[in-house]
Design an enzyme around this catalytic site. Structure first.
Site, mmCIF file in Angstrom:
data_model
loop_
_atom_site.group_PDB
_atom_site.id
_atom_site.type_symbol
_atom_site.label_atom_id
_atom_site.label_comp_id
_atom_site.label_asym_id
_atom_site.label_seq_id
_atom_site.Cartn_x
_atom_site.Cartn_y
_atom_site.Cartn_z
ATOM 1 N N ASP A 163 -4.355 2.499 8.564
ATOM 2 C CA ASP A 163 -4.155 1.302 9.272
ATOM 3 C C ASP A 163 -2.694 1.202 10.024
ATOM 4 O OD1 ASP A 163 -3.375 -1.301 10.190
ATOM 5 O OD2 ASP A 163 -2.333 -2.417 8.836
ATOM 6 N N ASN B 169 -4.161 -6.944 1.357
ATOM 7 C CA ASN B 169 -2.442 -6.932 1.314
ATOM 8 C C ASN B 169 -1.750 -7.873 2.603
ATOM 9 O OD1 ASN B 169 -2.124 -4.852 2.502
ATOM 10 N ND2 ASN B 169 -0.937 -3.826 0.750
ATOM 11 N N HIS B 170 -2.396 -8.327 3.354
ATOM 12 C CA HIS B 170 -1.637 -8.904 4.515
ATOM 13 C C HIS B 170 -1.875 -10.185 4.871
ATOM 14 C CE1 HIS B 170 -3.273 -5.274 7.151
ATOM 15 N NE2 HIS B 170 -2.414 -5.051 6.906
ATOM 16 N N PHE B 171 0.002 -10.463 4.566
ATOM 17 C CA PHE B 171 0.172 -11.880 4.637
ATOM 18 C C PHE B 171 0.768 -12.305 5.870
ATOM 19 C CE2 PHE B 171 3.500 -9.245 2.303
ATOM 20 C CZ PHE B 171 4.371 -9.896 3.196
ATOM 21 N N HIS C 295 3.029 -9.102 7.093
ATOM 22 C CA HIS C 295 2.796 -7.821 7.243
ATOM 23 C C HIS C 295 1.222 -7.310 7.743
ATOM 24 C CE1 HIS C 295 1.395 -4.970 3.946
ATOM 25 N NE2 HIS C 295 1.818 -4.124 4.217
ATOM 26 N N ASN D 293 3.243 3.669 7.909
ATOM 27 C CA ASN D 293 1.800 4.242 8.098
ATOM 28 C C ASN D 293 1.807 4.988 9.827
ATOM 29 O OD1 ASN D 293 1.064 3.655 5.795
ATOM 30 N ND2 ASN D 293 -1.184 2.231 6.796
ATOM 31 N N GLY E 36 7.771 -7.931 -2.768
ATOM 32 C CA GLY E 36 6.970 -7.631 -3.485
ATOM 33 C C GLY E 36 5.719 -8.212 -3.894
ATOM 34 N N MET F 235 2.999 -12.162 -3.768
ATOM 35 C CA MET F 235 2.531 -12.892 -3.232
ATOM 36 C C MET F 235 3.744 -14.266 -4.241
ATOM 37 S SD MET F 235 -0.651 -14.959 -4.473
ATOM 38 C CE MET F 235 -1.709 -13.887 -3.555
ATOM 39 N N HIS G 247 8.050 0.802 0.663
ATOM 40 C CA HIS G 247 7.049 -0.288 1.023
ATOM 41 C C HIS G 247 6.485 -0.984 0.777
ATOM 42 C CE1 HIS G 247 3.233 0.964 0.515
ATOM 43 N NE2 HIS G 247 2.304 -0.238 1.732
#
Length: 471
Positions: free
Chosen positions: A152, A230-232, A259, A342, A375, A377, A398
């Site tokens: 990514d 873990n993208h949010f 993210h 990345n 950290g 959610m 990160h």
């Protein structure tokens, strides 16, 4: 357009003198920028015409022989070079080593044996990845390793600070949730209902590198969207500390934190150039994922240009998400902080050595450089300012880093238990999966304690309304 440092030579200039092949033009741009910096544009054009008309006369000159060979057609396919690992490993500094799994440490140990490696570091959120571990930082000499950048490419954090009181989110929770549902999109396919516009889509690189041409359509569709895992996208409250380097009053603000990365574009670039690297750079089997591209080769230059485009595209996605959500809610940002992991950068180390600095799941942390370290959610994210620690290669973690694999997280947590955890922390979740449950991550406070030498904390962000991908 590609430009040299001299004479503003462009690909269209090359086309006019008969350099019509994309790969040949890329090779020419790379060669002249490296070996003919002091030539004027006309001198370059005259030289290139001469090489084209009589390439045999330029085969003996090491500055022009690659161009001449390409014109003659002597290079018929990719050759490969066999490389052995070195006996003397380069230095690697590990932070928070007690909490880092052995498999990640072994991957870093392997990376320090590459003949192109100069220095390494392992961040306290580190865990096993492909090639270089997540949380791995590696400086190399004139070489870029696609798997040390990651799949990514340009994955990043972006934070918009909004001058609203801490009660805003409770009062407008319904409107925020609706805005998130209407203005974000998660997953591998599809996109937003309204076509997104951004200057990155006008980049000529999409047309100048043949491999990228068919990827543009998907990039257009996915602009302003987020991936899986873990993208949010989340709204919360940020508490800025006194004497913060943003120059804002020390108090609580509303904030939007995102993210995600370069979507299908970055993944395609990573896979394409990783294959080329593995075909051309032969390492012992257990190290093959660390295959590199020399920066003075056509493939190395193409990857670098494509990687940079993917990083710009990732930023564009965040720009659209933040713009769309703030507009939908009638809000304005008073400050934005963003940076990516990345990625690879051209850097000069303290001893003056020029290197390619890979940060795979690591945040740039040069002196005064701002970053966001999340950290989970339910756990806070930290707004930080870098200390420029040379042993850490001017980097920090990160995030908290995974404590469990996704499978283990799924097997050890039920949806109902996760809902209780979220409720206890005052967090509303839209979408999401148990694979990303809070216990799947390391304790962010322990991770931050392990990198006090790397960053100063400027503030803490607390998630309140979170949207993630739901399978």
């Amino acid at each position: 357009m590609y430009k040299t440092h001299m004479g503003n030579l462009r690909t269209k200039d090359l086309s006019k003198i008969g350099y019509l092949n994309d790969q040949l033009r890329s090779l020419v741009i790379n060669t002249v920028s490296k070996s003919f910096k002091h030539y004027s544009k006309q001198q370059l054009l005259d030289l290139l015409v001469a090489i084209k008309n009589n390439p045999e006369a330029y085969l003996a000159n090491e500055q022009t022989n690659k161009i001449a060979e390409r014109i003659i057609g002597r290079v018929q396919g990719a050759t490969y070079t066999v490389h052995n690992l070195v006996d003397e490993p380069v230095p690697v500094k590990i932070y928070g080593g007690k909490e880092i799994e052995q498999s990640a440490k072994r991957q870093m140990e392997l990376a320090r044996l590459l003949p192109v490696s100069v220095q390494g570091a392992l961040m306290p959120d580190a865990h096993m990845g492909y090639g270089l571990p997540i949380g791995g930082v590696l400086a190399t000499e004139n070489a870029v390793i696609p798997y040390a950048v990651g799949m990514d490419i340009g994955c990043r954090m972006a934070l918009s600070i909004i001058d609203e009181s801490e009660g805003f989110i409770k009062r407008y929770a319904y409107q925020i949730k609706q805005a998130l549902k209407n203005n974000t999109h998660f997953g591998m396919e599809g996109g937003l209902d309204i076509r997104q516009e951004h200057e990155v889509l006008e980049s000529s690189i999409f047309d100048e590198i043949a491999f990228l041409k068919p990827l543009k359509g998907k990039a257009v569709r996915q602009l302003g969207t987020s991936g899986k895992g873990n993208h949010f996208v989340e709204f919360g409250e940020i508490e800025l500390f006194s004497d913060n380097t943003l120059g804002l009053p020390a108090k609580k603000y509303v904030a939007l934190l995102t993210h995600s990365g370069s979507r299908g574009l970055g993944a395609a670039i990573a896979m394409h150039y990783t294959k080329i690297a593995m075909d051309r750079c032969k390492l012992p089997r257990h190290a093959q994922q660390l295959a590199w591209l020399d920066m003075d080769t056509e493939a190395g230059q193409e990857y670098w240009i494509s990687m940079t485009l993917a990083g710009d595209y990732a930023k564009a996605c965040h720009d659209r998400i933040h713009t769309n959500l703030l507009k939908a809610l009638g809000l304005k940002s008073i400050c934005m902080v963003d940076n990516h992991h990345n990625f690879a950068w051209k850097e000069t180390l303290e001893d003056g050595k020029e290197v390619i600095l890979h940060r795979k799941g690591a945040t740039p942390a040069g002196i005064g450089e701002l970053g966001i370290i999340p950290g989970s959610m339910t756990a806070p994210a930290y707004l930080v300012s870098g200390k420029g620690n040379k042993d850490a290669l001017y980097s920090a973690s990160h995030g908290a880093g995974r404590a469990m694999s996704r499978k283990k997280a799924k097997d050890s947590m039920t949806s109902s238990t996760m809902k209780k955890l979220l409720s206890k922390s005052g967090v509303d979740l839209i979408g999401g999966t148990v694979e990303e449950n809070p216990l799947a991550y390391k304790d962010i406070d322990l991770v931050m304690a392990a990198q006090k030498e790397l960053v100063d904390v400027q503030g803490k962000f607390y998630p309140r309304i979170v949207r993630m991908h739901k399978d």
